[in-house]
Design a protein around this motif. Structure first.
Motif, short mmCIF file in Angstrom:
data_model
loop_
_atom_site.label_atom_id
_atom_site.label_comp_id
_atom_site.label_asym_id
_atom_site.label_seq_id
_atom_site.Cartn_x
_atom_site.Cartn_y
_atom_site.Cartn_z
N LYS A 426 35.44 46.73 23.02
CA LYS A 426 36.40 46.63 24.11
C LYS A 426 36.69 47.97 24.79
CE LYS A 426 36.94 42.26 23.15
NZ LYS A 426 36.34 41.23 24.03
N GLU A 427 35.77 48.92 24.58
CA GLU A 427 35.94 50.22 25.23
C GLU A 427 35.37 50.14 26.65
OE1 GLU A 427 35.39 53.01 21.23
OE2 GLU A 427 33.68 52.58 22.54
N LEU A 428 36.06 50.80 27.59
CA LEU A 428 35.63 50.78 28.98
C LEU A 428 34.40 51.66 29.17
CD1 LEU A 428 36.24 49.77 31.87
CD2 LEU A 428 37.64 51.83 32.17
N ILE A 429 33.31 51.04 29.63
CA ILE A 429 32.06 51.77 29.89
C ILE A 429 32.10 52.37 31.29
CG2 ILE A 429 29.57 51.56 30.11
CD1 ILE A 429 29.73 49.19 28.18
N GLY A 430 32.60 51.59 32.23
CA GLY A 430 32.67 52.04 33.60
C GLY A 430 33.11 50.89 34.49
N ILE A 431 33.24 51.19 35.76
CA ILE A 431 33.67 50.18 36.73
C ILE A 431 32.50 49.92 37.67
CG2 ILE A 431 35.33 49.60 38.52
CD1 ILE A 431 37.24 51.62 37.25
N ALA A 465 37.29 57.87 35.82
CA ALA A 465 37.87 59.05 36.46
C ALA A 465 37.30 59.30 37.85
CB ALA A 465 37.65 60.28 35.58
N ASP A 466 36.08 58.73 38.12
CA ASP A 466 35.42 59.01 39.39
C ASP A 466 35.73 57.98 40.48
OD1 ASP A 466 34.34 61.13 38.10
OD2 ASP A 466 32.32 60.27 37.88
N ARG A 472 39.66 50.72 44.01
CA ARG A 472 39.46 49.73 42.95
C ARG A 472 39.89 48.32 43.36
NH1 ARG A 472 41.55 53.03 37.56
NH2 ARG A 472 40.34 54.94 37.94
N LYS A 473 40.24 48.15 44.62
CA LYS A 473 40.63 46.83 45.10
C LYS A 473 39.84 46.50 46.36
CE LYS A 473 45.39 46.67 43.35
NZ LYS A 473 46.82 46.49 43.71
#
Length: 546
Positions: A426-431, A465-466, A472-473
């Motif tokens: 459940k760790e965030l890899i990226g968006i 962070a980038d 993000r919307k």
């Protein structure tokens, strides 16, 4: 000592009038046959205080003011009552008559036939305790016992009674029947059976002439495919129309559906139903119930071609799915449900919006098959661990259901995605943010399992962070999670629930207050003859030509 004498004066009861002999072919004294009496033979006619008795033979006991009559006996009181029998007794002192042997009582509106009849002139009541048959125009009443109130023209039955009419049969243990108007008042468990329907009531009114009815207390109307219940039911047999008020429940046994509300109108011949006041339609689909609420609900069409319409502030709920729109149009023949006017659908945690939204069923399997969303489609869900939103945007959306849950979704034309990617821990890899011509989503347990992008893919996976917050919307995103309907109780507003509580309590209070109180006799029943006499025939005027 002063003595005061008090004198009491008692009013004496009027002395009974004597039975008068008006005619007899032969009058004789026969102590052997009639001790202390007079034998009257042939065309006997006697009179007592407005009552005329005729017969073939009579024993008259002058001292007792009493007469026994034999053969072709008839007792007549004005033009209101005629009592015929083979044998009768009449007391001038008590003003009571007893008749037996093919006894028949006739009034201007009805005829009673039974074995034994008693007539009390003091209270103007006729009663019998042997099986009796009453004929009143189209109605035939049969009972084990009964009482007739001469002045009110009312028959009262406190044991088994049956009214047979060419169109229906009424059965009850307590029934009041007014022979002039044909008005019937039912008390206690009673049924009305016809080819059209079956009616049960424990307190009701039925106009047998006009075929209009009003039922209270645990009443229902049952057709082949529908059961109508309510605290108050109105029924018009002529046009097969029924209306129900307060705690209304209409059960569709064929389509496995229930409609509830606090006011309903049902037009059986038109296969039409209208329900309002906290109205809700409940339908069983795939072992799950779908609740649809609107300010007004309309159901039209025969079985297999039924259409459900819900209007104004429509909300619906089933496990794993709920939604809102201005109105709903659902057609059972095409298995198509249209969500009209600002539709929004929640499938699990996914929020789906668009300008046009259709739910399509499978008439063979009776299961939900697919979803179609057209124009400005959005599919949004919260990131499970963060504060962001997984977003899919496109022109149109086409989805397929599996076991009642949305499983396979295609979003086509100008598709955009923002998706928070996490590993097994459940760790965030990226968006993931990109655009393409088509996107396919596979959902498991209402959560996105895989995403596949097709043709002209342009985008990238950004470290958290980038990618700044304002990126993000997707444009046009409106998260409406606070509006989500999470239970069947959420489909109603606070005002509607307040109205429901008020009406339910009114019903309980009325039931407790009037549980053992008979239905009040209507004014039109009491004034029936007055109304008839007030209608005077119009005489035609004649003019003589000069």
């Amino acid at each position: 000592m002063l003595l005061l004498s008090v004198q009491f004066i008692f009013a004496q009861a009027p002395k009974p009038k004597t039975i008068n002999i008006e005619n007899s072919d032969l009058v004789e004294v026969n102590q052997v046959l009639v001790p202390d009496g007079i034998l009257l033979t042939g065309n006997v006619k006697v009179n007592h205080d407005g009552v005329v008795l005729t017969c073939n033979k009579a024993y008259f006991f002058q001292k007792e003011n009493y007469i026994k009559a034999f053969g072709n006996v008839q007792l007549v009181q004005g033009d209101t009552l005629f009592l015929n029998s083979k044998y009768a007794e009449y007391s001038g002192n008590l003003k009571k008559a007893f008749a037996t042997g093919d006894a028949v009582m006739s009034s201007p509106d009805a005829t009673l036939r039974t074995d034994t009849i008693n007539f009390d002139r003091n209270v103007q009541q006729v009663f019998y305790n042997t099986k009796g048959t009453i004929v009143n125009k189209d109605n035939t009443l049969v009972s084990k016992s009964g009482r007739y109130y001469v002045e009110e023209k009312k028959f009262q039955f406190l044991t088994e009674v049956t009214i047979t009419n060419p169109k229906y049969v009424i059965k009850s243990n307590h029934l009041d029947y007014y022979s002039n108007s044909g008005h019937t008042y039912l008390f206690g468990p009673s049924t009305i059976t016809s080819k059209a329907n079956y009616i049960y009531t424990e307190k009701g009114f039925y106009d047998t002439k006009k075929n209009l009815a009003h039922f209270l207390r645990k009443s229902y109307i049952k057709y082949d495919d529908r059961l109508i219940e309510g605290d108050s039911l109105y029924y018009d047999r002529n046009v097969e129309f029924a209306s129900a008020t307060r705690n209304v429940k209409i059960t569709d046994s064929i389509n496995r559906g229930i409609v509830k509300g606090h006011y309903a109108e049902i037009y059986k011949l038109k296969d039409s139903m209208f329900v309002t006041k906290r109205a809700v339609a409940i339908n069983l689909i795939e072992k799950d119930s779908v609740y649809i609420h609107g300010q007004k609900l309309m159901v039209t069409g025969k079985e297999g071609e039924r259409i459900l319409r819900a209007y104004k502030n429509v909300r619906f709920f089933k496990i794993d799915m709920s939604g809102k729109c201005d109105s709903i149009h659902s057609n059972s023949k095409t298995a198509l449900t249209k969500l009209i006017g600002s539709p929004i659908l929640w499938n699990g945690d996914n929020q789906i919006t668009g300008e046009v939204m259709h739910l399509i069923g499978d008439n063979t399997t009776k299961k939900l098959d697919s979803l179609k969303v057209l124009n400005n489609t959005f599919l949004v869900s919260r990131d499970t661990l963060g504060t962001g939103f997984n977003q899919v945007k496109g022109i149109n959306l086409f989805g397929k259901f599996k076991d009642g849950k949305l499983h396979d979704v295609d979003v086509i034309k100008n598709t955009e995605v923002i998706y928070y990617m996490r590993n097994d821990e459940k760790e965030l890899i990226g968006i993931n943010k990109n655009v393409s011509s088509k996107i396919n989503l596979i959902l498991e347990n209402n959560a996105i399992e895989t995403i596949t992008f097709y043709n002209k893919v342009d985008g990238d996976i950004y470290p958290e962070a980038d990618l700044p917050e304002n990126a993000r919307k997707l444009r046009g995103l409106v998260w409406r999670g606070d509006e989500r309907i999470k239970s069947k109780d959420d489909i109603f507003t606070a005002e509607e629930n307040e109205l429901n509580d008020k009406l339910v309590q009114e019903g309980k209070d009325e039931e407790a207050t009037n549980k053992d109180v008979p239905m009040k006799v209507r004014k039109e029943t009491l004034d029936y003859d007055k109304k008839k006499s007030a209608i005077k025939p119009v005489k035609a005027s004649t003019k003589t030509k000069k």
